[in-house]
Enzyme design. Structure first.
Site, PDB file in Angstrom:
ATOM      1  N   GLU A  53       0.829  -1.211   0.000  1.00 37.95           N
ATOM      2  CA  GLU A  53       0.000   0.000   0.000  1.00 37.95           C
ATOM      3  C   GLU A  53       0.860   1.256   0.000  1.00 37.95           C
ATOM      4  O   GLU A  53       0.584   2.212  -0.734  1.00 37.95           O
ATOM      5  CB  GLU A  53      -0.949  -0.008   1.197  1.00 37.95           C
ATOM      6  CG  GLU A  53      -2.007  -1.085   1.154  1.00 37.95           C
ATOM      7  CD  GLU A  53      -2.979  -0.950  -0.001  1.00 37.95           C
ATOM      8  OE1 GLU A  53      -3.203   0.174  -0.495  1.00 37.95           O
ATOM      9  OE2 GLU A  53      -3.530  -1.981  -0.425  1.00 37.95           O
ATOM     10  N   ASN A  57       1.133   3.906  -3.046  1.00 38.06           N
ATOM     11  CA  ASN A  57       0.838   5.330  -2.842  1.00 38.06           C
ATOM     12  C   ASN A  57       1.934   6.205  -3.440  1.00 38.06           C
ATOM     13  O   ASN A  57       1.654   7.236  -4.048  1.00 38.06           O
ATOM     14  CB  ASN A  57       0.679   5.648  -1.354  1.00 38.06           C
ATOM     15  CG  ASN A  57      -0.716   5.365  -0.843  1.00 38.06           C
ATOM     16  OD1 ASN A  57      -1.616   4.979  -1.583  1.00 38.06           O
ATOM     17  ND2 ASN A  57      -0.893   5.554   0.457  1.00 38.06           N
ATOM     18  N   ARG A 111      -8.761   4.133  -7.851  1.00 33.47           N
ATOM     19  CA  ARG A 111      -8.202   3.931  -6.509  1.00 33.47           C
ATOM     20  C   ARG A 111      -9.331   3.972  -5.478  1.00 33.47           C
ATOM     21  O   ARG A 111     -10.232   4.799  -5.564  1.00 33.47           O
ATOM     22  CB  ARG A 111      -7.157   4.987  -6.165  1.00 33.47           C
ATOM     23  CG  ARG A 111      -6.052   5.167  -7.193  1.00 33.47           C
ATOM     24  CD  ARG A 111      -5.357   3.908  -7.638  1.00 33.47           C
ATOM     25  NE  ARG A 111      -4.788   3.146  -6.540  1.00 33.47           N
ATOM     26  CZ  ARG A 111      -4.296   1.924  -6.663  1.00 33.47           C
ATOM     27  NH1 ARG A 111      -4.315   1.321  -7.819  1.00 33.47           N
ATOM     28  NH2 ARG A 111      -3.789   1.305  -5.638  1.00 33.47           N
TER      29      ARG A 111
END
Length: 153
Positions: A53, A57, A111
Site C-alpha cells: 500500500e 501510494n 483507486r
C-alpha cells in the site's frame, strides 16, 4: 569472526524506481528481511500488505505514475520491525484527510482510498510526514509475537 551487537539491531535499505512492477519486489524484500524474526505467516502477510500500500501510494499519488525513486529502509530492534518508505513526489496537502477511509486524489485511476486504512489495520503504528512538492515519508512499526515451538519459547 565479527561479533554482532544485538542491541544495535539490523538494518537494510533499498532504492527502487517508481514502477508498478517494483511493488511486488518491495514486499518480497521486506518479507525476507523480517524472516529472521521467525514471524507467523499472518505477520508476514500483514507487513507485506502494508508495504504494498505504501509503495503503491508513492507510485500513484506521489509521482502520478511518472519516473521517480522510492526509498525503503527496514530495521529490527528486539522484536520490533520498522519500515520507512519515502518518495520525493508531490507530497500530501492534508495528511489527516488523506488518512480518511475512501478519500483519494486519484479516483480517475480506480483507486479505493483505503491505502492508509490498510496500513493502519495491519501495522501497530503508522506515522506520515509530508511536504508539498518535496515528498512523503511513511514510517510503520510492527511488534512481532514471540513464537512458541514444541512447548518451548
Amino acid at each position: 569472526m565479527e561479533k554482532r551487537d544485538e542491541k544495535k539491531g539490523e538494518k537494510m535499505s533499498l532504492l527502487l524506481e517508481s514502477r508498478s512492477q517494483n511493488e511486488a519486489f518491495a514486499r518480497v524484500v521486506v518479507g525476507a528481511f523480517m524472516a529472521r524474526l521467525d514471524p507467523t505467516l499472518e505477520e508476514v502477510e500483514d507487513v507485506k500488505t502494508a508495504v504494498s500500500e505504501a509503495v503503491t501510494n508513492c507510485i500513484i499519488h506521489g509521482y502520478h505514475n511518472r519516473p521517480g525513486e522510492i526509498s525503503i529502509e527496514a530495521s529490527i530492534e528486539g522484536r520490533t520491525l520498522t519500515v520507512k518508505i519515502e518518495d520525493h513526489g508531490v507530497g500530501i496537502e492534508d495528511i489527516e484527510q488523506a488518512r480518511e477511509p475512501l478519500f483519494t486524489t486519484r479516483a480517475d485511476s480506480g483507486r479505493s482510498g483505503m491505502g492508509f486504512c490498510f496500513m493502519e489495520a495491519f501495522m501497530d503504528q503508522v506515522d506520515v510526514e509530508s511536504e508539498l512538492w518535496k515528498g512523503t515519508t511513511v514510517t510503520m512499526k510492527k511488534e512481532l509475537k514471540e513464537q512458541r515451538r514444541n512447548g518451548v519459547g
